[in-house]
Motif scaffolding. Structure first.
Motif, PDB file in Angstrom:
ATOM      1  N   LEU A 142    -147.455   6.496  41.594  1.00 15.07           N
ATOM      2  CA  LEU A 142    -146.661   5.722  42.300  1.00 15.07           C
ATOM      3  C   LEU A 142    -145.660   5.412  41.642  1.00 15.07           C
ATOM      4  CD1 LEU A 142    -146.011   3.991  45.115  1.00 15.07           C
ATOM      5  CD2 LEU A 142    -147.345   2.304  44.337  1.00 15.07           C
ATOM      6  N   LYS A 143    -145.781   5.314  40.320  1.00  8.63           N
ATOM      7  CA  LYS A 143    -144.774   4.591  39.373  1.00  8.63           C
ATOM      8  C   LYS A 143    -143.854   5.920  38.691  1.00  8.63           C
ATOM      9  CE  LYS A 143    -147.316   0.615  36.831  1.00  8.63           C
ATOM     10  NZ  LYS A 143    -148.360   0.611  35.226  1.00  8.63           N
ATOM     11  N   ASN A 144    -144.003   6.692  38.844  1.00  7.68           N
ATOM     12  CA  ASN A 144    -143.681   7.912  38.268  1.00  7.68           C
ATOM     13  C   ASN A 144    -142.182   8.172  39.947  1.00  7.68           C
ATOM     14  OD1 ASN A 144    -144.304   9.059  35.983  1.00  7.68           O
ATOM     15  ND2 ASN A 144    -145.566  10.414  36.653  1.00  7.68           N
ATOM     16  N   TYR A 145    -143.160   8.025  41.187  1.00 11.41           N
ATOM     17  CA  TYR A 145    -141.957   7.954  42.440  1.00 11.41           C
ATOM     18  C   TYR A 145    -140.851   7.078  42.671  1.00 11.41           C
ATOM     19  CZ  TYR A 145    -144.711  11.802  45.074  1.00 11.41           C
ATOM     20  OH  TYR A 145    -145.210  12.987  45.475  1.00 11.41           O
ATOM     21  N   GLN A 146    -141.463   5.575  42.052  1.00 12.57           N
ATOM     22  CA  GLN A 146    -140.715   4.680  42.143  1.00 12.57           C
ATOM     23  C   GLN A 146    -139.692   5.074  40.998  1.00 12.57           C
ATOM     24  OE1 GLN A 146    -143.779   1.603  42.311  1.00 12.57           O
ATOM     25  NE2 GLN A 146    -142.717   1.053  43.876  1.00 12.57           N
ATOM     26  N   SER A 147    -139.751   5.097  39.767  1.00  8.12           N
ATOM     27  CA  SER A 147    -138.918   5.890  38.900  1.00  8.12           C
ATOM     28  C   SER A 147    -137.746   6.501  39.618  1.00  8.12           C
ATOM     29  CB  SER A 147    -139.671   6.388  37.452  1.00  8.12           C
ATOM     30  OG  SER A 147    -138.662   6.492  36.543  1.00  8.12           O
TER      31      SER A 147
ATOM     32  N   PRO B  12    -143.932   1.558  52.546  1.00  4.90           N
ATOM     33  CA  PRO B  12    -145.546   1.063  52.648  1.00  4.90           C
ATOM     34  C   PRO B  12    -146.914   1.616  52.553  1.00  4.90           C
ATOM     35  CG  PRO B  12    -144.170   0.218  54.359  1.00  4.90           C
ATOM     36  CD  PRO B  12    -143.609   1.193  53.283  1.00  4.90           C
ATOM     37  N   GLU B  13    -146.781   3.617  53.170  1.00  4.12           N
ATOM     38  CA  GLU B  13    -147.081   4.437  53.878  1.00  4.12           C
ATOM     39  C   GLU B  13    -148.367   4.444  51.441  1.00  4.12           C
ATOM     40  OE1 GLU B  13    -147.013   7.768  55.501  1.00  4.12           O
ATOM     41  OE2 GLU B  13    -146.653   6.962  57.475  1.00  4.12           O
ATOM     42  N   ALA B  14    -147.343   4.850  50.948  1.00  9.41           N
ATOM     43  CA  ALA B  14    -147.472   4.850  49.446  1.00  9.41           C
ATOM     44  C   ALA B  14    -147.900   3.786  49.016  1.00  9.41           C
ATOM     45  CB  ALA B  14    -146.348   5.309  48.934  1.00  9.41           C
ATOM     46  N   LEU B  15    -148.360   3.001  49.530  1.00 11.66           N
ATOM     47  CA  LEU B  15    -149.069   1.792  48.728  1.00 11.66           C
ATOM     48  C   LEU B  15    -150.528   1.491  49.523  1.00 11.66           C
ATOM     49  CD1 LEU B  15    -146.174  -1.382  49.001  1.00 11.66           C
ATOM     50  CD2 LEU B  15    -147.282  -0.418  46.851  1.00 11.66           C
ATOM     51  N   ALA B  16    -150.485   2.238  50.461  1.00 14.52           N
ATOM     52  CA  ALA B  16    -151.814   2.239  51.321  1.00 14.52           C
ATOM     53  C   ALA B  16    -152.400   3.084  50.540  1.00 14.52           C
ATOM     54  CB  ALA B  16    -151.066   2.312  52.954  1.00 14.52           C
TER      55      ALA B  16
ATOM     56  N   ASN C 168    -135.485   5.433  41.692  1.00 15.38           N
ATOM     57  CA  ASN C 168    -134.537   3.696  41.318  1.00 15.38           C
ATOM     58  C   ASN C 168    -133.924   4.783  40.016  1.00 15.38           C
ATOM     59  OD1 ASN C 168    -135.865   1.631  42.329  1.00 15.38           O
ATOM     60  ND2 ASN C 168    -137.410   1.828  40.726  1.00 15.38           N
ATOM     61  N   ALA C 169    -133.918   5.490  39.420  1.00 13.61           N
ATOM     62  CA  ALA C 169    -132.945   6.144  39.063  1.00 13.61           C
ATOM     63  C   ALA C 169    -132.031   7.588  39.510  1.00 13.61           C
ATOM     64  CB  ALA C 169    -133.967   6.803  37.601  1.00 13.61           C
ATOM     65  N   HIS C 170    -132.679   8.235  40.773  1.00 11.05           N
ATOM     66  CA  HIS C 170    -131.602   9.389  41.190  1.00 11.05           C
ATOM     67  C   HIS C 170    -131.566   9.134  42.801  1.00 11.05           C
ATOM     68  CE1 HIS C 170    -131.981  10.803  37.192  1.00 11.05           C
ATOM     69  NE2 HIS C 170    -133.588  10.494  36.924  1.00 11.05           N
ATOM     70  N   ILE C 171    -132.668   8.628  43.398  1.00  8.56           N
ATOM     71  CA  ILE C 171    -132.160   9.060  45.019  1.00  8.56           C
ATOM     72  C   ILE C 171    -131.954   7.732  44.993  1.00  8.56           C
ATOM     73  CG2 ILE C 171    -132.741   8.799  47.014  1.00  8.56           C
ATOM     74  CD1 ILE C 171    -135.919  10.710  46.124  1.00  8.56           C
ATOM     75  N   ARG C 172    -131.934   6.283  45.097  1.00  8.55           N
ATOM     76  CA  ARG C 172    -130.974   5.599  45.328  1.00  8.55           C
ATOM     77  C   ARG C 172    -129.626   5.433  45.242  1.00  8.55           C
ATOM     78  NH1 ARG C 172    -130.097   0.871  43.918  1.00  8.55           N
ATOM     79  NH2 ARG C 172    -131.593   0.957  41.738  1.00  8.55           N
ATOM     80  N   PRO C 173    -129.447   5.126  44.156  1.00 12.79           N
ATOM     81  CA  PRO C 173    -127.751   5.635  43.484  1.00 12.79           C
ATOM     82  C   PRO C 173    -127.201   6.813  44.086  1.00 12.79           C
ATOM     83  CG  PRO C 173    -129.388   5.749  41.522  1.00 12.79           C
ATOM     84  CD  PRO C 173    -130.304   5.521  42.539  1.00 12.79           C
TER      85      PRO C 173
ATOM     86  N   ASN D 161    -136.991  18.355  40.591  1.00 16.54           N
ATOM     87  CA  ASN D 161    -138.200  18.673  41.306  1.00 16.54           C
ATOM     88  C   ASN D 161    -138.748  17.648  42.126  1.00 16.54           C
ATOM     89  OD1 ASN D 161    -138.430  22.143  41.945  1.00 16.54           O
ATOM     90  ND2 ASN D 161    -139.141  21.850  39.519  1.00 16.54           N
ATOM     91  N   SER D 162    -139.284  16.547  41.202  1.00 12.94           N
ATOM     92  CA  SER D 162    -139.847  15.703  41.499  1.00 12.94           C
ATOM     93  C   SER D 162    -139.560  14.647  42.847  1.00 12.94           C
ATOM     94  CB  SER D 162    -140.535  14.903  40.778  1.00 12.94           C
ATOM     95  OG  SER D 162    -139.949  14.829  39.418  1.00 12.94           O
ATOM     96  N   ALA D 163    -138.086  14.891  42.095  1.00 13.59           N
ATOM     97  CA  ALA D 163    -136.625  13.699  43.332  1.00 13.59           C
ATOM     98  C   ALA D 163    -136.777  14.084  44.136  1.00 13.59           C
ATOM     99  CB  ALA D 163    -135.743  14.041  42.066  1.00 13.59           C
ATOM    100  N   LEU D 164    -136.830  15.781  44.288  1.00 11.41           N
ATOM    101  CA  LEU D 164    -137.025  16.535  45.820  1.00 11.41           C
ATOM    102  C   LEU D 164    -137.637  16.127  46.487  1.00 11.41           C
ATOM    103  CD1 LEU D 164    -134.924  18.296  47.725  1.00 11.41           C
ATOM    104  CD2 LEU D 164    -135.699  20.306  46.173  1.00 11.41           C
ATOM    105  N   VAL D 165    -139.012  16.162  45.891  1.00  9.81           N
ATOM    106  CA  VAL D 165    -139.977  16.702  46.361  1.00  9.81           C
ATOM    107  C   VAL D 165    -140.886  14.967  47.094  1.00  9.81           C
ATOM    108  CG1 VAL D 165    -142.495  15.763  46.357  1.00  9.81           C
ATOM    109  CG2 VAL D 165    -141.759  17.986  45.135  1.00  9.81           C
ATOM    110  N   MET D 166    -140.104  13.883  46.361  1.00 10.93           N
ATOM    111  CA  MET D 166    -139.757  12.417  47.088  1.00 10.93           C
ATOM    112  C   MET D 166    -139.055  12.389  47.863  1.00 10.93           C
ATOM    113  SD  MET D 166    -139.145   8.806  45.182  1.00 10.93           S
ATOM    114  CE  MET D 166    -139.503   7.348  46.022  1.00 10.93           C
ATOM    115  N   LEU D 167    -137.772  13.062  48.315  1.00 11.44           N
ATOM    116  CA  LEU D 167    -136.660  13.407  49.282  1.00 11.44           C
ATOM    117  C   LEU D 167    -137.151  13.688  50.315  1.00 11.44           C
ATOM    118  CD1 LEU D 167    -133.636  12.637  49.985  1.00 11.44           C
ATOM    119  CD2 LEU D 167    -132.846  14.762  49.424  1.00 11.44           C
TER     120      LEU D 167
END
Length: 375
Positions: free
Chosen positions: A93-98, A77-81, A101-106, A134-140
């Protein structure tokens, strides 16, 4: 049918594929901790998932959320805002969601955030390529920062953890630029293709690739300067790799006008006067602007077919800057302004606001002098 209850709140069938959720929450509206109701469209399982999310956000005895619940409840919700307010581009946002979906959630999505420890994170990073870790760690880190904010954990375990993957030596970026003569040859090679107009805007107008694709026909203006016709093009939006348009540019200072000299200005003005699909100066033929991917494909194919050396599209802007300084002799401070750079002094940042006619005058005069000096 009996009412289905969970240990917190209720999830009942409301008919027509809808579920009615009832739960307790303090919405900080002065009413205190009271009963609320929410109707959603979905299955019973989706109702249970939404109820679990609401419990993480509102229950007085809320459980420690999983990483997935923290992502859905707070981070997304914060990202969408931020996207809606212009503080984040939709492509970011698309890059973060990628990454999610590919690395953090599984790997981590079902873990309670209290079980995400530094060693768990390090082991997780071992399985991710160096270009993505790097980008996956930033998002986590961002997700877990929110868990600290909402007092689910005391400290962010991802802070201080660095990617441990062995990095291959990065391929050196191609820094090749065109001279003025080479630029004219490249533009002649792509003339007649969909890459021609955006290549002009990049190579003769300082545009970034996405900026060159986000111009509408009715925005282009004709200005007469020093006996020539200049096309003045405002830059206020950009198209991404897929052709999606954003009103957010790289920096606030990137919003500017660019001046295209003769003879290329005449082609830009002709394109602007044509009945282009969707009103875009660089149309894709189905109502939208050309995508960066398509622009790049056409550019390389046309130059290869004409046996003309190609350079990366991003280097057309570098070529414009180099040609402007070393061949046209335009002062550096003017070039910086025309590139959309804010400058460093107080005057450059806050007070220097040249009109489009000034850019047209500088560019047309520089090209006139350049041609006059040729043998």
């Amino acid at each position: 049918m009996p009412r289905r209850r969970s240990t917190w709140g209720s999830n009942t069938d409301a008919g027509g594929g809808y579920r009615r959720l009832r739960y307790w929450a303090d919405e900080h509206d002065g009413k205190g901790y009271v009963r609320h109701s929410k109707t959603i469209k979905g299955t019973r399982r989706q109702g249970d998932e939404e109820l679990a999310r609401l419990r993480v956000a509102h229950s007085q005895d809320r459980p420690v959320p999983t990483v997935k619940q923290a992502y859905e409840t707070w981070w997304l919700p914060e990202a969408l805002a931020r996207v809606d307010s212009g503080r984040m581009t939709r492509s970011t946002l698309k890059n973060y969601q990628s990454r999610w979906n590919a690395h953090i959630r599984p790997a981590l999505g079902d873990l309670p955030v209290s079980d995400v420890r530094p060693l768990v994170i390090r082991d997780w990073l071992q399985g991710i390529s160096s270009g993505i870790s790097n980008s996956a760690l930033v998002m986590l880190r961002q997700i877990l920062d929110l868990c600290v904010l909402y007092e689910c954990i005391d400290a962010n375990p991802a802070r201080g953890v660095m990617p441990t993957t062995i990095r291959a030596k990065a391929k050196e970026r191609d820094k090749t630029t065109y001279t003025a003569e080479e630029m004219e040859g490249a533009l002649s090679a792509v003339k007649g293709t969909a890459a021609y107009i955006p290549a002009i805007l990049c190579g003769l107008g300082s545009c970034r690739v996405g900026e060159a694709l986000g111009v509408r026909c009715d925005e282009v203006e004709e200005v007469e300067a020093n006996g020539t016709i200049v096309a003045v093009v405002p830059i206020s939006r950009q198209a991404d790799r897929a052709g999606d348009v954003s009103d957010t540019l790289k920096t606030p200072g990137s919003s500017r006008v660019v001046a295209i000299p003769e003879p290329w200005s005449l082609d830009v003005l002709d394109a602007a006067c044509a009945n282009q699909p969707g009103g875009w100066l660089t149309p894709d033929g189905v109502g939208g602007p050309l995508s960066q991917f398509t622009f790049n494909t056409i550019w390389r194919r046309a130059l290869k077919g004409a046996d003309v050396p190609s350079i990366p599209l991003r280097n057309l802007r570098n070529s414009w800057r180099t040609i402007g300084r070393w061949e046209l002799g335009i002062p550096e401070d003017l070039l910086e302004k025309m590139m959309g750079h804010a400058g460093k002094s107080v005057g450059e940042i806050h007070y220097d606001r040249p009109r489009a006619e000034y850019f047209a005058d500088v560019v047309s005069r520089a090209w006139n002098d350049f041609r006059a000096a040729k043998p």
